[in-house]
Scaffold this active site. Sequence first.
Site, PDB file in Angstrom:
ATOM      1  N   PRO A   2      42.688  44.754  50.803  1.00 33.71           N
ATOM      2  CA  PRO A   2      43.321  45.956  50.235  1.00 33.71           C
ATOM      3  C   PRO A   2      42.319  46.927  49.632  1.00 33.71           C
ATOM      4  CG  PRO A   2      44.581  44.013  49.648  1.00 33.71           C
ATOM      5  CD  PRO A   2      43.310  43.525  50.304  1.00 33.71           C
ATOM      6  N   GLU A   3      42.368  48.162  50.118  1.00 37.26           N
ATOM      7  CA  GLU A   3      41.521  49.224  49.611  1.00 37.26           C
ATOM      8  C   GLU A   3      42.413  50.250  48.916  1.00 37.26           C
ATOM      9  OE1 GLU A   3      38.838  50.580  52.686  1.00 37.26           O
ATOM     10  OE2 GLU A   3      38.601  48.561  53.499  1.00 37.26           O
ATOM     11  N   LYS A  61      40.784  49.897  43.023  1.00 36.41           N
ATOM     12  CA  LYS A  61      41.539  48.958  43.854  1.00 36.41           C
ATOM     13  C   LYS A  61      42.334  47.968  43.006  1.00 36.41           C
ATOM     14  CE  LYS A  61      37.703  49.066  47.159  1.00 36.41           C
ATOM     15  NZ  LYS A  61      36.728  48.217  47.882  1.00 36.41           N
ATOM     16  N   ARG A 273      28.539  43.118  55.562  1.00 36.80           N
ATOM     17  CA  ARG A 273      29.860  43.603  55.965  1.00 36.80           C
ATOM     18  C   ARG A 273      29.771  44.178  57.377  1.00 36.80           C
ATOM     19  NH1 ARG A 273      33.087  44.603  51.593  1.00 36.80           N
ATOM     20  NH2 ARG A 273      34.769  44.319  53.120  1.00 36.80           N
TER      21      ARG A 273
END
Length: 287
Positions: A2-3, A61, A273
């Site tokens: 979730p961003e 966030k 990432r």
Amino acid sequence: MPELPEVETMRRGLLPAIGGTIERVEFPAIPYRPIAMSPPAATWPELLVGRKVIEIQRIAKRVLIVLDDKHSSDIGLRLVLQPKMAGIAMIGEPPTQAHTRLIIHLKDAECERILYWDRRGLGTAHLWTENQCAQNLGPAVLGPDALAVSAEVFIQTFRAVRREVKPALLEQRYVAGVGNLYDSEILHRCGVHPQRRCDRIPKKLWREIHGAMQAILNDAIAHEGSTLRDGTYRNAINGEGGYQNQHKVYDRAGELCQDCHTGVIERLVQAQRSTFFCKVCQPRQGA
């Protein structure tokens, strides 16, 4: 995962809880690792029961459930939920019962409860006062929100950074809310190679990046976020987001670019990432 768009969707989904009074706090018994919490769970009923939900906020966030001042020693108490990789703040039925970590039962609200569900157990839940929130989530820790930061502040911040642009945009101390998914989408829209150094990007292009960032994040919010192939992210009533259908590069390695119809989406690893980009749309020059 979730961003900012997903967490903002959660925030909006929890709005029916405003005005409700907490009747009971439940920590379901599950066979998985507990989430990180403070203070200890045993103290939560005493701190929460009888308080009213007065506001639902978002910082970066995280979702913040703001409570009234039942106890004078706990002025401005907030329940701060950080979903991290696989958490959801909800009012509806969870994706599975087995991963429900916390249930706040309500009365006199438009919903019966707020629950926190977390498949991987990496999220956190804290009861912080207003002062603690300022210490842990204030400007000494987080930069301005990605939807609120002005172009001037954004440009001034990043033009002084001597790092590759993709990992730099993930640094929450510069600008808060952008995560790995939307970072790749933002750079693709602007034609910026993810390995290009921030201090070598001209001011005009930084202005484009700022505009693309806010446009993409707002568009993703309008679509209630992105539900990826693992299906983990859901909105507050257990529905899917829709922005995954708008992704141009994220998790599309090996596919033909939807914009240029020439380049093939590639994947590289930056700061541990995955980064996705089109080398035709995002040429390496200037990196």
